[in-house]
Design a protein around this motif. Structure first.
Motif, PDB file in Angstrom:
ATOM      1  N   THR A  49       0.851  -1.189   0.000  1.00 11.80           N
ATOM      2  CA  THR A  49       0.000   0.000   0.000  1.00 11.80           C
ATOM      3  C   THR A  49       0.886   1.239   0.000  1.00 11.80           C
ATOM      4  OG1 THR A  49      -0.016   0.180   2.401  1.00 11.80           O
ATOM      5  CG2 THR A  49      -1.735  -1.223   1.386  1.00 11.80           C
ATOM      6  N   ALA A  50       0.268   2.386  -0.191  1.00 14.36           N
ATOM      7  CA  ALA A  50       1.015   3.642  -0.143  1.00 14.36           C
ATOM      8  C   ALA A  50       1.717   3.811   1.206  1.00 14.36           C
ATOM      9  CB  ALA A  50       0.079   4.821  -0.406  1.00 14.36           C
ATOM     10  N   GLU A  51       1.045   3.462   2.277  1.00 14.07           N
ATOM     11  CA  GLU A  51       1.634   3.598   3.611  1.00 14.07           C
ATOM     12  C   GLU A  51       2.847   2.683   3.780  1.00 14.07           C
ATOM     13  OE1 GLU A  51      -1.690   3.004   3.077  1.00 14.07           O
ATOM     14  OE2 GLU A  51      -2.375   5.062   3.470  1.00 14.07           O
ATOM     15  N   GLU A  52       2.755   1.471   3.256  1.00 10.29           N
ATOM     16  CA  GLU A  52       3.878   0.529   3.337  1.00 10.29           C
ATOM     17  C   GLU A  52       5.059   0.992   2.487  1.00 10.29           C
ATOM     18  OE1 GLU A  52       1.400  -3.591   4.192  1.00 10.29           O
ATOM     19  OE2 GLU A  52       1.502  -2.803   2.135  1.00 10.29           O
ATOM     20  N   VAL A  53       4.770   1.583   1.338  1.00  8.91           N
ATOM     21  CA  VAL A  53       5.834   2.121   0.490  1.00  8.91           C
ATOM     22  C   VAL A  53       6.555   3.251   1.210  1.00  8.91           C
ATOM     23  CG1 VAL A  53       6.287   3.449  -1.618  1.00  8.91           C
ATOM     24  CG2 VAL A  53       4.877   1.380  -1.707  1.00  8.91           C
ATOM     25  N   VAL A  54       5.804   4.173   1.797  1.00  9.43           N
ATOM     26  CA  VAL A  54       6.412   5.295   2.523  1.00  9.43           C
ATOM     27  C   VAL A  54       7.272   4.775   3.676  1.00  9.43           C
ATOM     28  CG1 VAL A  54       5.930   7.304   3.990  1.00  9.43           C
ATOM     29  CG2 VAL A  54       4.676   6.985   1.840  1.00  9.43           C
ATOM     30  N   ALA A  55       6.777   3.800   4.413  1.00  4.12           N
ATOM     31  CA  ALA A  55       7.558   3.226   5.519  1.00  4.12           C
ATOM     32  C   ALA A  55       8.844   2.593   4.991  1.00  4.12           C
ATOM     33  CB  ALA A  55       6.729   2.191   6.276  1.00  4.12           C
ATOM     34  N   GLY A  56       8.763   1.880   3.877  1.00  3.25           N
ATOM     35  CA  GLY A  56       9.950   1.278   3.281  1.00  3.25           C
ATOM     36  C   GLY A  56      10.951   2.319   2.830  1.00  3.25           C
ATOM     37  N   LEU A  57      10.469   3.404   2.241  1.00  2.29           N
ATOM     38  CA  LEU A  57      11.370   4.469   1.804  1.00  2.29           C
ATOM     39  C   LEU A  57      12.053   5.139   2.989  1.00  2.29           C
ATOM     40  CD1 LEU A  57       9.251   6.002  -1.087  1.00  2.29           C
ATOM     41  CD2 LEU A  57      11.269   4.520  -1.281  1.00  2.29           C
ATOM     42  N   ALA A  70       3.801   5.065  -7.867  1.00  2.00           N
ATOM     43  CA  ALA A  70       4.874   4.940  -6.872  1.00  2.00           C
ATOM     44  C   ALA A  70       5.607   6.262  -6.672  1.00  2.00           C
ATOM     45  CB  ALA A  70       5.850   3.841  -7.289  1.00  2.00           C
ATOM     46  N   VAL A  71       5.949   6.927  -7.763  1.00  2.00           N
ATOM     47  CA  VAL A  71       6.628   8.221  -7.647  1.00  2.00           C
ATOM     48  C   VAL A  71       5.695   9.238  -7.016  1.00  2.00           C
ATOM     49  CG1 VAL A  71       7.650  10.131  -8.948  1.00  2.00           C
ATOM     50  CG2 VAL A  71       8.260   7.772  -9.521  1.00  2.00           C
ATOM     51  N   GLY A  72       4.416   9.204  -7.370  1.00  2.00           N
ATOM     52  CA  GLY A  72       3.437  10.119  -6.765  1.00  2.00           C
ATOM     53  C   GLY A  72       3.342   9.949  -5.267  1.00  2.00           C
ATOM     54  N   VAL A  73       3.405   8.716  -4.793  1.00  4.06           N
ATOM     55  CA  VAL A  73       3.376   8.450  -3.347  1.00  4.06           C
ATOM     56  C   VAL A  73       4.595   9.069  -2.678  1.00  4.06           C
ATOM     57  CG1 VAL A  73       3.627   6.590  -1.631  1.00  4.06           C
ATOM     58  CG2 VAL A  73       1.935   6.392  -3.451  1.00  4.06           C
ATOM     59  N   ALA A  74       5.770   8.904  -3.272  1.00  4.20           N
ATOM     60  CA  ALA A  74       6.997   9.454  -2.698  1.00  4.20           C
ATOM     61  C   ALA A  74       6.979  10.985  -2.685  1.00  4.20           C
ATOM     62  CB  ALA A  74       8.212   8.944  -3.466  1.00  4.20           C
ATOM     63  N   VAL A  75       6.455  11.582  -3.750  1.00  5.37           N
ATOM     64  CA  VAL A  75       6.357  13.047  -3.820  1.00  5.37           C
ATOM     65  C   VAL A  75       5.366  13.548  -2.783  1.00  5.37           C
ATOM     66  CG1 VAL A  75       5.586  14.980  -5.259  1.00  5.37           C
ATOM     67  CG2 VAL A  75       7.102  13.232  -6.227  1.00  5.37           C
ATOM     68  N   GLU A  76       4.192  12.925  -2.718  1.00 11.50           N
ATOM     69  CA  GLU A  76       3.148  13.345  -1.776  1.00 11.50           C
ATOM     70  C   GLU A  76       3.621  13.240  -0.324  1.00 11.50           C
ATOM     71  OE1 GLU A  76      -1.171  11.719  -0.506  1.00 11.50           O
ATOM     72  OE2 GLU A  76      -0.905  12.135  -2.649  1.00 11.50           O
ATOM     73  N   ALA A  77       4.469  12.246  -0.033  1.00 12.74           N
ATOM     74  CA  ALA A  77       4.989  12.061   1.328  1.00 12.74           C
ATOM     75  C   ALA A  77       6.131  13.031   1.631  1.00 12.74           C
ATOM     76  CB  ALA A  77       5.463  10.622   1.513  1.00 12.74           C
ATOM     77  N   GLY A  78       6.546  13.814   0.641  1.00 15.04           N
ATOM     78  CA  GLY A  78       7.625  14.772   0.854  1.00 15.04           C
ATOM     79  C   GLY A  78       9.011  14.145   0.820  1.00 15.04           C
TER      80      GLY A  78
END
Length: 99
Positions: A49-57, A70-78
């Motif tokens: 999920t988006a939350e799991e991707v952010v945690a992994g990053l 995927a890139v949108g999730v990283a951008v949105e999370a700052g």
């Protein structure tokens, strides 16, 4: 999205891609980007999920991110600056390096 984390001598390497990007090759002039099963997939990759991707990053020392979602999730999370995102045909690519 597919999330893969692995330990290297330099720290945690995270690769994330949109599932539909896996196995594709994208071009931008002389530059090509291949989203290989070997790097982004394999037995260690999990659907995330988006939350799991952010945690992994956040756990990564280095990350490679491919795909519009995927890139949108990283951008949105700052975690990635929109101005540093590369455009490849119909997808996007970003890298993340924590110093």
């Amino acid at each position: 999205m597919l999330l893969r984390e692995r330990e290297t001598a330099e720290g945690t390497l995270v690769s994330v891609c949109d599932a539909d990007c896996l196995g594709e090759t994208y071009e931008d002039g002389p530059v090509t980007l291949t989203v290989s099963e070997e790097f982004y997939g394999g037995d260690d990759a999990v659907e995330a999920t988006a939350e799991e991707v952010v945690a992994g990053l956040h756990r990564a020392q280095v990350a490679n991110i491919v795909g519009t979602e995927a890139v949108g999730v990283a951008v949105e999370a700052g975690l990635v600056d929109e101005e540093t995102v590369l455009e490849f045909e119909e997808t996007r690519h970003a890298q993340l390096l924590w110093l």
